[in-house]
Write an enzyme that holds these catalytic residues in place. Structure first.
Site, mmCIF file in Angstrom:
data_model
loop_
_atom_site.group_PDB
_atom_site.id
_atom_site.type_symbol
_atom_site.label_atom_id
_atom_site.label_comp_id
_atom_site.label_asym_id
_atom_site.label_seq_id
_atom_site.Cartn_x
_atom_site.Cartn_y
_atom_site.Cartn_z
ATOM 1 N N THR A 1 -1.897 -2.597 -3.954
ATOM 2 C CA THR A 1 -1.835 -3.607 -4.999
ATOM 3 C C THR A 1 -2.840 -4.721 -4.737
ATOM 4 O O THR A 1 -3.228 -4.988 -3.595
ATOM 5 C CB THR A 1 -0.440 -4.249 -5.089
ATOM 6 O OG1 THR A 1 -0.187 -5.009 -3.896
ATOM 7 C CG2 THR A 1 0.648 -3.213 -5.290
ATOM 8 N N TRP B 1 -12.135 -6.249 -0.293
ATOM 9 C CA TRP B 1 -11.159 -7.329 -0.460
ATOM 10 C C TRP B 1 -11.809 -8.707 -0.475
ATOM 11 O O TRP B 1 -11.316 -9.625 -1.143
ATOM 12 C CB TRP B 1 -10.102 -7.276 0.649
ATOM 13 C CG TRP B 1 -9.231 -6.060 0.568
ATOM 14 C CD1 TRP B 1 -9.234 -4.990 1.406
ATOM 15 C CD2 TRP B 1 -8.250 -5.777 -0.433
ATOM 16 N NE1 TRP B 1 -8.319 -4.050 1.000
ATOM 17 C CE2 TRP B 1 -7.688 -4.509 -0.120
ATOM 18 C CE3 TRP B 1 -7.781 -6.451 -1.558
ATOM 19 C CZ2 TRP B 1 -6.685 -3.917 -0.902
ATOM 20 C CZ3 TRP B 1 -6.783 -5.862 -2.329
ATOM 21 C CH2 TRP B 1 -6.247 -4.622 -1.998
ATOM 22 N N ASP C 1 -6.747 8.908 0.905
ATOM 23 C CA ASP C 1 -6.541 8.667 2.324
ATOM 24 C C ASP C 1 -6.549 9.981 3.101
ATOM 25 O O ASP C 1 -6.608 11.080 2.523
ATOM 26 C CB ASP C 1 -5.210 7.926 2.516
ATOM 27 C CG ASP C 1 -5.168 7.137 3.815
ATOM 28 O OD1 ASP C 1 -6.176 7.137 4.552
ATOM 29 O OD2 ASP C 1 -4.132 6.525 4.117
ATOM 30 N N TYR D 1 -7.724 4.848 -3.547
ATOM 31 C CA TYR D 1 -8.592 5.679 -2.710
ATOM 32 C C TYR D 1 -7.844 6.899 -2.209
ATOM 33 O O TYR D 1 -6.617 7.012 -2.337
ATOM 34 C CB TYR D 1 -9.165 4.891 -1.535
ATOM 35 C CG TYR D 1 -8.156 4.282 -0.581
ATOM 36 C CD1 TYR D 1 -7.959 4.815 0.693
ATOM 37 C CD2 TYR D 1 -7.436 3.148 -0.939
ATOM 38 C CE1 TYR D 1 -7.062 4.235 1.579
ATOM 39 C CE2 TYR D 1 -6.538 2.568 -0.059
ATOM 40 C CZ TYR D 1 -6.354 3.118 1.193
ATOM 41 O OH TYR D 1 -5.456 2.537 2.062
ATOM 42 N N GLU E 1 0.862 -1.180 0.000
ATOM 43 C CA GLU E 1 0.000 0.000 0.000
ATOM 44 C C GLU E 1 0.900 1.233 0.000
ATOM 45 O O GLU E 1 1.714 1.408 0.911
ATOM 46 C CB GLU E 1 -0.886 0.026 1.238
ATOM 47 C CG GLU E 1 -1.711 -1.243 1.462
ATOM 48 C CD GLU E 1 -2.263 -1.304 2.879
ATOM 49 O OE1 GLU E 1 -2.508 -0.230 3.480
ATOM 50 O OE2 GLU E 1 -2.420 -2.424 3.390
ATOM 51 N N ARG F 1 -6.792 -1.576 -5.232
ATOM 52 C CA ARG F 1 -7.655 -0.586 -4.595
ATOM 53 C C ARG F 1 -7.019 0.790 -4.743
ATOM 54 O O ARG F 1 -5.813 0.962 -4.513
ATOM 55 C CB ARG F 1 -7.845 -0.910 -3.113
ATOM 56 C CG ARG F 1 -8.771 0.057 -2.364
ATOM 57 C CD ARG F 1 -8.736 -0.232 -0.865
ATOM 58 N NE ARG F 1 -9.570 0.698 -0.111
ATOM 59 C CZ ARG F 1 -9.453 0.915 1.204
ATOM 60 N NH1 ARG F 1 -8.537 0.249 1.904
ATOM 61 N NH2 ARG F 1 -10.240 1.771 1.827
ATOM 62 N N GLU G 1 -3.837 6.941 -2.398
ATOM 63 C CA GLU G 1 -3.227 5.685 -1.966
ATOM 64 C C GLU G 1 -3.613 4.573 -2.937
ATOM 65 O O GLU G 1 -4.767 4.450 -3.339
ATOM 66 C CB GLU G 1 -3.659 5.315 -0.547
ATOM 67 C CG GLU G 1 -3.025 4.011 -0.068
ATOM 68 C CD GLU G 1 -3.024 3.838 1.443
ATOM 69 O OE1 GLU G 1 -2.771 2.713 1.910
ATOM 70 O OE2 GLU G 1 -3.273 4.828 2.165
#
Length: 457
Positions: free
Chosen positions: A66, A420, A57, A55, A9, A53, A63
């Protein structure tokens, strides 16, 4: 574990530089950056067609997390794919800003500290066995992580004893605990949040938040690959010398600030080895483990070679051994060379600018990428592999199922939600929970949801 799920991340630094004097707040800059995402995803927190993902943050930091990967080249390609995806958003945002009458440039930095001293993270995720006692694992892993910055730090300029000094790590000065459930208030080395995203009776997710973001692919390979090897050894139940640290937080700062590796690190048992001695001992122990049990993938020899070369470079203070492989060494050569050529001190504003520009992910501006184009930075994956990862998920993990669902839902225009482990068709009978096997690449229940979405209303 011979087969492990990995994830990275990365929080990016975002900056807008106006060319017309009209400034934007970080929130406004982030809003323009994520406008295309919100337009199609109805949110600034989405899962993409490659299983990852994306998004926004806290602190207006984009952010990228993977997709689940189970091979190191796969992981590195998907991490680099995040840069490509965000660069595409930058291009669209600058066009949107121009249409709104703004003239300026958006910059994204893959680093860990801004000009105000705020830190943002690069988090590593490792699937581990639930059978492994977590406290024992943390006690054995923390000495490795505290000294690992000599191997994989991104390099940084900090003021130490009134002087600007080049140090190993950007993140080390912003860590305050060894193990904690916090991530921002009191940043630990290991975060204890227990979200396995898999069968909780079998697996746990190890969340390491102490590492620097890596520009270099070989640094990324060493960072994750060496950690995986140490974890494999711990999980096997092997006993090696007790390296538990008396004060990990004091030690992590001291190690980062001492470029010779000779900082004495006091252990709970009273011994006082240097940081280099701890790393040499860990390297030897891992090598002995490999001699008995064998390598579990083909890149292990390269990881071990990088590990040994980096320790030798620090020990002999000959950074030319690794100045195309390891981020801090690549950057150190760049900054010290420029300073010598122009008779500048390390406290020069120009050196500080170079230190930041190294992390600019734009291949036309970022100094790391310019060095890579000149063959001055080694690689692990090809440009073709990175381009493929932009649009395709790993085909060996659960990410393949999620990506299949997301792509089908977007193609039909139907309302859906996913994370997830959950996939839900909002206009249909319900959803699917994929909480057991993270290596499963097919699920008939998801196929049924997709067929329902494709049916006429």
């Amino acid at each position: 574990m011979d087969r492990r799920i990995f994830g990275i991340e990365t929080e990016y630094g975002l900056s807008y530089v106006p060319l017309d004097g009209r400034r934007l707040t970080p929130e406004d800059a982030a809003r323009h950056l994520f406008k295309p995402v919100v337009d199609w995803g109805r949110s600034s927190n989405v899962f993409l067609g490659n299983g990852s993902r994306l998004y926004l943050d806290v602190g207006s930091h984009p952010e990228y997390a993977t997709a689940e990967c189970d091979q190191l080249p796969q992981l590195i390609a998907h991490d680099r794919a995040g840069e490509a995806i965000l660069l595409d958003l930058v291009e669209q945002a600058e066009e949107d800003l121009a249409d709104a009458g703004h003239q300026g440039k958006l910059y994204l930095f893959k680093n860990n500290v801004d000009s105000a001293g705020n830190s943002y993270g690069c988090h590593e995720n490792y699937m581990i066995s639930r059978r492994t006692e977590f406290k024992r694992l943390a006690d054995m892993l923390i000495p490795f992580l505290v000294t690992r910055q000599m191997l994989t730090g991104a390099g940084h300029l900090v003021e130490v004893d009134g002087q600007t000094r080049f140090v190993f790590s950007q993140r080390a000065d912003h860590v305050w605990e060894g193990v904690s459930s916090a991530t921002t208030r009191s940043r630990p080395i290991i975060n204890t949040r227990d979200e396995p995203h898999a069968d909780a009776e079998l697996y746990r997710r190890l969340h390491v938040i102490v590492g620097d973001s890596s520009m270099s692919e070989t640094t990324q390979l060493l960072k994750v690959g060496a950690t995986d090897l140490v974890l494999r050894m711990i999980e096997s139940g092997e006993i090696y010398h007790d390296l538990r640290l008396e004060n990990p937080i004091r030690s992590i700062r001291q190690v980062s600030h001492d470029f010779t590796g000779q900082t004495v690190v006091r252990l709970m048992g009273g011994d006082e080895p240097t940081a280099l001695q701890i790393q040499w001992q860990l390297l030897e122990t891992v090598q002995n483990f490999l001699d008995r049990h064998g390598a579990h993938h083909e890149l292990v020899p390269r990881i071990m070679e990088l590990w040994e070369h980096t320790l030798t470079a620090v020990q002999e203070q000959d950074f030319s051994l690794i100045d195309t492989d390891i981020d801090w060494a690549i950057k150190h050569k760049l900054l010290t060379g420029y300073a010598a050529k122009h008779n500048l001190g390390m406290d020069s504003h120009r050196i500080a600018q170079l230190n930041l520009t190294y992390h600019d992910i734009d291949p036309a501006r970022g100094l790391f990428h310019l060095l890579a184009k000149r063959g001055m930075a080694s690689t692990v994956v090809s440009n073709e592999q990175i381009r493929h990862a932009v649009n395709h998920p790993p085909q060996t993990t659960r990410a393949a199922i999620r990506a299949k669902f997301v792509n089908a839902a977007r193609a039909t225009g139907r309302r859906y939600s996913t994370d997830w482990v959950h996939m839900k068709y909002e206009e249909g009978p319900g959803g699917v929970v994929l909480c057991k096997d993270p290596f499963a690449t097919e699920d008939p229940r998801v196929d049924e949801l997709i067929e329902l979405m494709r049916q006429p209303v």
